[in-house]
Design a protein around this motif. Structure first.
Motif, PDB file in Angstrom:
ATOM      1  N   LEU A 233       0.855  -1.182   0.000  1.00 22.70           N
ATOM      2  CA  LEU A 233       0.000   0.000   0.000  1.00 22.70           C
ATOM      3  C   LEU A 233       0.891   1.232   0.000  1.00 22.70           C
ATOM      4  O   LEU A 233       1.681   1.436   0.922  1.00 22.70           O
ATOM      5  CB  LEU A 233      -0.908   0.012   1.231  1.00 22.70           C
ATOM      6  CG  LEU A 233      -1.827   1.229   1.369  1.00 22.70           C
ATOM      7  CD1 LEU A 233      -2.857   1.272   0.231  1.00 22.70           C
ATOM      8  CD2 LEU A 233      -2.540   1.217   2.723  1.00 22.70           C
ATOM      9  N   GLY A 234       0.776   2.029  -1.056  1.00 22.92           N
ATOM     10  CA  GLY A 234       1.558   3.250  -1.149  1.00 22.92           C
ATOM     11  C   GLY A 234       0.800   4.438  -0.613  1.00 22.92           C
ATOM     12  O   GLY A 234      -0.426   4.529  -0.753  1.00 22.92           O
ATOM     13  N   PHE A 235       1.530   5.366   0.014  1.00 23.34           N
ATOM     14  CA  PHE A 235       0.929   6.554   0.608  1.00 23.34           C
ATOM     15  C   PHE A 235       1.432   7.828  -0.057  1.00 23.34           C
ATOM     16  O   PHE A 235       2.617   7.954  -0.389  1.00 23.34           O
ATOM     17  CB  PHE A 235       1.266   6.639   2.099  1.00 23.34           C
ATOM     18  CG  PHE A 235       0.267   5.962   2.980  1.00 23.34           C
ATOM     19  CD1 PHE A 235      -0.750   6.673   3.599  1.00 23.34           C
ATOM     20  CD2 PHE A 235       0.340   4.593   3.183  1.00 23.34           C
ATOM     21  CE1 PHE A 235      -1.677   6.042   4.407  1.00 23.34           C
ATOM     22  CE2 PHE A 235      -0.586   3.947   3.986  1.00 23.34           C
ATOM     23  CZ  PHE A 235      -1.596   4.680   4.605  1.00 23.34           C
ATOM     24  N   LEU A 236       0.535   8.778  -0.188  1.00 20.01           N
ATOM     25  CA  LEU A 236       0.873  10.147  -0.514  1.00 20.01           C
ATOM     26  C   LEU A 236       0.910  10.952   0.772  1.00 20.01           C
ATOM     27  O   LEU A 236       0.068  10.760   1.661  1.00 20.01           O
ATOM     28  CB  LEU A 236      -0.171  10.751  -1.458  1.00 20.01           C
ATOM     29  CG  LEU A 236      -0.223  10.142  -2.855  1.00 20.01           C
ATOM     30  CD1 LEU A 236      -1.535  10.503  -3.544  1.00 20.01           C
ATOM     31  CD2 LEU A 236       0.970  10.619  -3.672  1.00 20.01           C
ATOM     32  N   ALA A 237       1.887  11.853   0.880  1.00 21.93           N
ATOM     33  CA  ALA A 237       2.019  12.709   2.065  1.00 21.93           C
ATOM     34  C   ALA A 237       1.409  14.063   1.763  1.00 21.93           C
ATOM     35  O   ALA A 237       1.830  14.750   0.836  1.00 21.93           O
ATOM     36  CB  ALA A 237       3.493  12.867   2.432  1.00 21.93           C
ATOM     37  N   ALA A 238       0.396  14.460   2.543  1.00 22.95           N
ATOM     38  CA  ALA A 238      -0.278  15.734   2.309  1.00 22.95           C
ATOM     39  C   ALA A 238       0.432  16.905   2.981  1.00 22.95           C
ATOM     40  O   ALA A 238       0.162  18.057   2.656  1.00 22.95           O
ATOM     41  CB  ALA A 238      -1.718  15.665   2.804  1.00 22.95           C
ATOM     42  N   GLY A 239       1.326  16.630   3.915  1.00 21.53           N
ATOM     43  CA  GLY A 239       1.981  17.690   4.669  1.00 21.53           C
ATOM     44  C   GLY A 239       2.673  18.698   3.772  1.00 21.53           C
ATOM     45  O   GLY A 239       3.375  18.318   2.825  1.00 21.53           O
ATOM     46  N   TYR A 240       2.470  19.982   4.057  1.00 27.09           N
ATOM     47  CA  TYR A 240       3.107  21.118   3.375  1.00 27.09           C
ATOM     48  C   TYR A 240       2.548  21.382   1.979  1.00 27.09           C
ATOM     49  O   TYR A 240       2.976  22.323   1.320  1.00 27.09           O
ATOM     50  CB  TYR A 240       4.636  20.958   3.300  1.00 27.09           C
ATOM     51  CG  TYR A 240       5.264  20.553   4.598  1.00 27.09           C
ATOM     52  CD1 TYR A 240       5.045  21.278   5.766  1.00 27.09           C
ATOM     53  CD2 TYR A 240       6.068  19.410   4.690  1.00 27.09           C
ATOM     54  CE1 TYR A 240       5.602  20.892   6.975  1.00 27.09           C
ATOM     55  CE2 TYR A 240       6.631  19.018   5.890  1.00 27.09           C
ATOM     56  CZ  TYR A 240       6.389  19.762   7.029  1.00 27.09           C
ATOM     57  OH  TYR A 240       6.944  19.371   8.227  1.00 27.09           O
ATOM     58  N   LEU A 241       1.613  20.589   1.508  1.00 22.84           N
ATOM     59  CA  LEU A 241       0.993  20.841   0.213  1.00 22.84           C
ATOM     60  C   LEU A 241      -0.254  21.702   0.381  1.00 22.84           C
ATOM     61  O   LEU A 241      -0.890  21.706   1.436  1.00 22.84           O
ATOM     62  CB  LEU A 241       0.570  19.526  -0.445  1.00 22.84           C
ATOM     63  CG  LEU A 241       1.637  18.481  -0.743  1.00 22.84           C
ATOM     64  CD1 LEU A 241       0.976  17.260  -1.375  1.00 22.84           C
ATOM     65  CD2 LEU A 241       2.724  19.041  -1.646  1.00 22.84           C
ATOM     66  N   THR A 242      -0.639  22.405  -0.679  1.00 24.15           N
ATOM     67  CA  THR A 242      -1.962  23.011  -0.699  1.00 24.15           C
ATOM     68  C   THR A 242      -2.988  21.918  -0.955  1.00 24.15           C
ATOM     69  O   THR A 242      -2.652  20.817  -1.415  1.00 24.15           O
ATOM     70  CB  THR A 242      -2.072  24.067  -1.804  1.00 24.15           C
ATOM     71  OG1 THR A 242      -1.940  23.410  -3.081  1.00 24.15           O
ATOM     72  CG2 THR A 242      -0.991  25.139  -1.659  1.00 24.15           C
ATOM     73  N   ALA A 243      -4.231  22.213  -0.675  1.00 23.01           N
ATOM     74  CA  ALA A 243      -5.281  21.239  -0.938  1.00 23.01           C
ATOM     75  C   ALA A 243      -5.361  20.914  -2.429  1.00 23.01           C
ATOM     76  O   ALA A 243      -5.557  19.750  -2.813  1.00 23.01           O
ATOM     77  CB  ALA A 243      -6.619  21.768  -0.419  1.00 23.01           C
ATOM     78  N   ASP A 244      -5.202  21.930  -3.265  1.00 26.80           N
ATOM     79  CA  ASP A 244      -5.244  21.688  -4.712  1.00 26.80           C
ATOM     80  C   ASP A 244      -4.095  20.780  -5.153  1.00 26.80           C
ATOM     81  O   ASP A 244      -4.282  19.895  -6.002  1.00 26.80           O
ATOM     82  CB  ASP A 244      -5.175  23.007  -5.474  1.00 26.80           C
ATOM     83  CG  ASP A 244      -6.471  23.796  -5.398  1.00 26.80           C
ATOM     84  OD1 ASP A 244      -7.496  23.209  -5.008  1.00 26.80           O
ATOM     85  OD2 ASP A 244      -6.449  25.004  -5.713  1.00 26.80           O
ATOM     86  N   ALA A 245      -2.905  21.018  -4.595  1.00 24.86           N
ATOM     87  CA  ALA A 245      -1.764  20.180  -4.961  1.00 24.86           C
ATOM     88  C   ALA A 245      -1.982  18.735  -4.502  1.00 24.86           C
ATOM     89  O   ALA A 245      -1.607  17.789  -5.211  1.00 24.86           O
ATOM     90  CB  ALA A 245      -0.477  20.738  -4.352  1.00 24.86           C
ATOM     91  N   LEU A 246      -2.592  18.562  -3.335  1.00 21.08           N
ATOM     92  CA  LEU A 246      -2.898  17.209  -2.867  1.00 21.08           C
ATOM     93  C   LEU A 246      -3.856  16.523  -3.832  1.00 21.08           C
ATOM     94  O   LEU A 246      -3.651  15.357  -4.206  1.00 21.08           O
ATOM     95  CB  LEU A 246      -3.492  17.246  -1.464  1.00 21.08           C
ATOM     96  CG  LEU A 246      -4.007  15.901  -0.937  1.00 21.08           C
ATOM     97  CD1 LEU A 246      -2.891  14.869  -0.853  1.00 21.08           C
ATOM     98  CD2 LEU A 246      -4.689  16.085   0.420  1.00 21.08           C
ATOM     99  N   ALA A 247      -4.889  17.237  -4.241  1.00 20.55           N
ATOM    100  CA  ALA A 247      -5.848  16.652  -5.181  1.00 20.55           C
ATOM    101  C   ALA A 247      -5.164  16.245  -6.479  1.00 20.55           C
ATOM    102  O   ALA A 247      -5.435  15.163  -7.029  1.00 20.55           O
ATOM    103  CB  ALA A 247      -6.966  17.650  -5.459  1.00 20.55           C
ATOM    104  N   GLU A 248      -4.255  17.074  -6.958  1.00 19.20           N
ATOM    105  CA  GLU A 248      -3.530  16.750  -8.192  1.00 19.20           C
ATOM    106  C   GLU A 248      -2.691  15.494  -8.017  1.00 19.20           C
ATOM    107  O   GLU A 248      -2.604  14.657  -8.925  1.00 19.20           O
ATOM    108  CB  GLU A 248      -2.642  17.931  -8.590  1.00 19.20           C
ATOM    109  CG  GLU A 248      -3.425  19.151  -9.068  1.00 19.20           C
ATOM    110  CD  GLU A 248      -2.543  20.374  -9.249  1.00 19.20           C
ATOM    111  OE1 GLU A 248      -1.313  20.258  -9.019  1.00 19.20           O
ATOM    112  OE2 GLU A 248      -3.078  21.445  -9.588  1.00 19.20           O
TER     113      GLU A 248
END
Length: 341
Positions: A37-52
């Motif tokens: 299971l791979g994870f994306l890290a949301a820390g320090y990103l904008t919400a839009d960048a996380l969505a992308e």
């Protein structure tokens, strides 16, 4: 509604979220494609960048994906302490030809990122630094998302289960990067992972994932034998082809001149483990708590250090097993760290 169960993974390994660069859509997708299971890290990103990034990872795999969010906590620092540290770092700014950053407090776009994951529905959302509210967890569960709390003590584990998480990541003291300690003013717990794991597994009735200093097949097999349903590895993937680790980070991890990892608050104002370098040696004793203010204060120096190809004034996060990290594709690293393969 059925939700994802980590016990159903073909290979019991999670690619840890590593904020600040190493976690990429390619890394997360490759981890899931390899049977983990791979994870994306949301820390320090904008919400839009996380969505992308979620969309990008979805384009690279049809397998389950995870996203990790930083839970907002109050700062443990005072403005006086932070300003004193800024004065301490004036020479670093001069050395690298930059201005120190402006210390500020924010909540890392918490509400906006919750909206993103509720809309895009990764199979798993994990949390670091604390717990969402019961209603926030219920909202995620209602969207079919499995929720995972990162804990560092049995007390935190019991609090997370009582709040309503579906599973736990039990993070031991050997972990690279930030510890998930709930209390930002607390010294991180030092109980060894094997002991912590036994205590938590005995105390809760949800699946437990082990993390912290795990880099080898033997490490994965060991925590599985102790009751963990899977192991979460971060440092083992820092040198992966698909990781976004900077050239400076990659070189430092393979440089024999670095001889130890230490826990420091000098870069972010929150305890984190990385390779000991000049910045830590010279400034850790004076560094106050104060996250994320110190993170923003030191950011220009750290970026300039990386731009200069210099590992001595940037955070080189790494767990205690960093010497065993190897280059290669995620698929190749999975073959090395998955027991019996």
């Amino acid at each position: 509604m059925d939700i994802f169960d980590v016990r159903g993974l073909r290979r019991p390994v999670l690619v840890a979220p590593m904020a600040g660069g190493p976690s990429t859509p390619e890394l997360a997708a490759a981890g899931s494609n390899a049977g983990g299971l791979g994870f994306l890290a949301a820390g320090y990103l904008t919400a839009d960048a996380l969505a992308e990034r979620i969309d990008a990872a979805r384009g690279l795999t049809t397998e389950p994906l995870g996203v990790n969010l930083f839970v907002p906590q109050p700062s443990a620092g005072t403005s006086e302490q932070i300003q004193a540290y800024a004065a301490e770092l004036a020479g670093e700014a001069q050395r690298y030809g930059v201005e120190l950053g402006t210390p500020r407090f924010d909540v890392d776009a918490w509400a906006e990122k919750l909206d993103v994951v509720n809309d895009l529905r990764p199979e798993v959302v994990s949390f670091t630094f604390g717990l969402p509210s019961a209603s926030e967890l219920a909202r995620l569960r209602g969207a079919g998302i499995t929720t995972v709390g990162t804990v560092t003590t049995p007390v935190e584990a019991q609090a997370a289960v009582a709040r309503g998480v579906d599973a736990l990541v039990v993070q031991g003291p050997g972990a690279g990067g930030h510890r998930g300690t709930f209390d930002p003013a607390a010294t991180p717990a030092s109980e060894p992972l094997d002991q912590l794991l036994v205590e938590v597994v005995a105390a809760v009735d949800v699946p437990v994932i082990a993390a912290g200093g795990l880099v080898s097949a033997e490490d994965v097999a060991g925590v599985r034998a102790a009751g963990a349903v899977a192991a979460q590895l971060g440092t083992a993937f820092l040198l992966a082809d698909e990781a976004g680790s900077s050239p400076v980070h990659r070189a430092a991890l393979q440089n024999p001149e670095f001889t130890e990892t230490v826990v420091t608050r000098s870069f972010s104002g929150r305890y984190a483990r990385g390779l000991r370098n000049r910045f830590i040696t010279e400034h850790d004793a004076q560094a106050p708590l104060g996250y994320p203010e110190i993170h923003y204060l030191t950011s220009p120096v750290r970026k300039a250090s990386v731009a200069a190809g210099d590992p001595q004034a940037t955070n080189v996060w790494a767990g205690t097993g960093w010497r065993q990290a190897r280059t290669g594709s995620v698929a190749e690293i999975f073959d090395r760290v998955t027991p019996g393969r």
